[in-house]
Design an enzyme around this catalytic site. Structure first.
Site, PDB file in Angstrom:
ATOM      1  N   LYS A 161       0.825  -1.210  -0.024  1.00  0.00           N
ATOM      2  CA  LYS A 161       0.060  -0.004  -0.039  1.00  0.00           C
ATOM      3  C   LYS A 161       0.807   1.259  -0.096  1.00  0.00           C
ATOM      4  O   LYS A 161       1.796   1.159   0.139  1.00  0.00           O
ATOM      5  CB  LYS A 161      -0.987   0.083   1.308  1.00  0.00           C
ATOM      6  N   TYR A 209     -12.398  -2.608  -3.961  1.00  0.00           N
ATOM      7  CA  TYR A 209     -12.959  -2.694  -2.478  1.00  0.00           C
ATOM      8  C   TYR A 209     -14.484  -2.958  -2.407  1.00  0.00           C
ATOM      9  O   TYR A 209     -14.904  -2.709  -1.513  1.00  0.00           O
ATOM     10  CB  TYR A 209     -12.461  -1.782  -1.520  1.00  0.00           C
ATOM     11  N   PHE A 259     -15.865   2.765   6.805  1.00  0.00           N
ATOM     12  CA  PHE A 259     -14.708   3.177   6.450  1.00  0.00           C
ATOM     13  C   PHE A 259     -14.407   3.131   5.075  1.00  0.00           C
ATOM     14  O   PHE A 259     -13.272   3.336   4.486  1.00  0.00           O
ATOM     15  CB  PHE A 259     -13.562   2.559   7.092  1.00  0.00           C
ATOM     16  N   ASN A 281      -2.140   0.046   6.850  1.00  0.00           N
ATOM     17  CA  ASN A 281      -1.486  -1.241   7.339  1.00  0.00           C
ATOM     18  C   ASN A 281      -0.358  -1.886   6.293  1.00  0.00           C
ATOM     19  O   ASN A 281      -0.129  -3.293   6.441  1.00  0.00           O
ATOM     20  CB  ASN A 281      -2.501  -2.190   8.002  1.00  0.00           C
ATOM     21  N   HIS A 335      -2.143  -5.581   1.892  1.00  0.00           N
ATOM     22  CA  HIS A 335      -3.631  -6.380   1.317  1.00  0.00           C
ATOM     23  C   HIS A 335      -3.032  -7.703   1.010  1.00  0.00           C
ATOM     24  O   HIS A 335      -2.198  -7.549   0.178  1.00  0.00           O
ATOM     25  CB  HIS A 335      -4.460  -5.542   0.423  1.00  0.00           C
ATOM     26  N   GLU A 357      -9.215 -11.070  -7.663  1.00  0.00           N
ATOM     27  CA  GLU A 357      -8.657  -9.903  -7.268  1.00  0.00           C
ATOM     28  C   GLU A 357      -7.126  -9.962  -8.275  1.00  0.00           C
ATOM     29  O   GLU A 357      -6.736  -8.987  -9.001  1.00  0.00           O
ATOM     30  CB  GLU A 357      -7.854 -10.134  -6.013  1.00  0.00           C
TER      31      GLU A 357
HETATM   32  P1  CMP Z   1      -7.387  -4.792   3.670  1.00  0.00           P
HETATM   33  O1  CMP Z   1      -6.885  -6.034   4.208  1.00  0.00           O
HETATM   34  O2  CMP Z   1      -6.709  -3.985   2.655  1.00  0.00           O
HETATM   35  O3  CMP Z   1      -9.088  -4.858   3.548  1.00  0.00           O
HETATM   36  C1  CMP Z   1      -9.787  -3.578   3.745  1.00  0.00           C
HETATM   37  C2  CMP Z   1      -8.990  -2.720   4.733  1.00  0.00           C
HETATM   38  O4  CMP Z   1      -9.919  -1.692   5.080  1.00  0.00           O
HETATM   39  C3  CMP Z   1      -8.045  -3.107   5.594  1.00  0.00           C
HETATM   40  O5  CMP Z   1      -7.067  -3.939   5.166  1.00  0.00           O
HETATM   41  C4  CMP Z   1      -7.963  -1.970   6.433  1.00  0.00           C
HETATM   42  O6  CMP Z   1      -6.713  -1.390   6.013  1.00  0.00           O
HETATM   43  C5  CMP Z   1      -9.241  -0.950   6.238  1.00  0.00           C
HETATM   44  N1  CMP Z   1      -9.767  -0.724   7.393  1.00  0.00           N
HETATM   45  C6  CMP Z   1     -10.135   0.496   7.727  1.00  0.00           C
HETATM   46  N2  CMP Z   1     -10.974   0.195   8.987  1.00  0.00           N
HETATM   47  C7  CMP Z   1     -11.261  -0.915   9.038  1.00  0.00           C
HETATM   48  C8  CMP Z   1     -12.074  -1.651  10.096  1.00  0.00           C
HETATM   49  N3  CMP Z   1     -12.678  -1.291  11.169  1.00  0.00           N
HETATM   50  N4  CMP Z   1     -12.189  -3.171   9.951  1.00  0.00           N
HETATM   51  C9  CMP Z   1     -11.473  -3.862   8.833  1.00  0.00           C
HETATM   52  N5  CMP Z   1     -10.542  -2.977   7.844  1.00  0.00           N
HETATM   53  C10 CMP Z   1     -10.639  -1.593   8.081  1.00  0.00           C
END
Ligand code: CMP
Length: 136
Positions: free
Chosen positions: A12, A52, A60, A115, A118, A129
């Site tokens: 990311k 997404y 979010f 984070n 993904h 994906e």
């Molecule tokens: P990812 O695995 O990319 O999938 C969806 C993303 O949403 C997740 O990582 C997080 O970076 C983001 N996200 C933000 N808030 C939340 C939340 N409360 N729960 C889960 N994912 C979240």
């Protein structure tokens, strides 16, 4: 019996910006995941929204799409034995605060949004994906 799978990984914007591409790739390689394809791209907010869309009802969602399109990302096809679960184990919990020691998100993640990586959550989603980013 081996169970060779492919999965999609994204490095990311927060991790690309901090020059962590090679560090993250080396974690995959050391843990028996082969990088079959990879490319650095910068997607639009609309493309992020499509990628997404499973999260479209979540509070979010807007921020998530804005974030994934905020800077360059690296998308990769990883291949190996149980690649989907192996990659998810290497990434650690979604929120870096809850991630186990030495996982990518514990080492590099800044917050639940930033984070760093993904990874597909199932073989079925991995196919969708991978096809999203690597259509032939
Ligand atoms: P990812 O695995 O990319 O999938 C969806 C993303 O949403 C997740 O990582 C997080 O970076 C983001 N996200 C933000 N808030 C939340 C939340 N409360 N729960 C889960 N994912 C979240």
């Amino acid at each position: 019996m081996s169970n060779i799978q492919q999965t999609l990984s994204i490095i990311k914007p927060d991790a690309v910006e901090r020059n962590l591409i090679e560090n993250i790739k080396s974690i995959f390689i050391k843990n028996n995941l082969t990088i079959k394809e990879d490319k650095k791209i910068h997607i639009t907010k609309e493309e992020a929204a499509e990628f997404y869309k499973v999260h479209q009802s979540k509070p979010f969602y807007e921020d998530l799409c804005a974030y994934l399109s905020s800077g360059p990302i690296v998308v990769m096809i990883l291949e190996g034995d149980n690649a989907v679960s192996n990659n998810r184990k290497l990434m650690g919990a979604t929120d870096p605060k809850n991630a186990e020691a030495n996982t990518i998100r514990k080492l590099y993640g800044l917050s639940i949004d930033k984070n760093s990586v993904h990874g597909s959550d199932s073989v079925e989603n991995a196919k969708i994906e991978i096809n999203f980013f690597f259509k032939n």
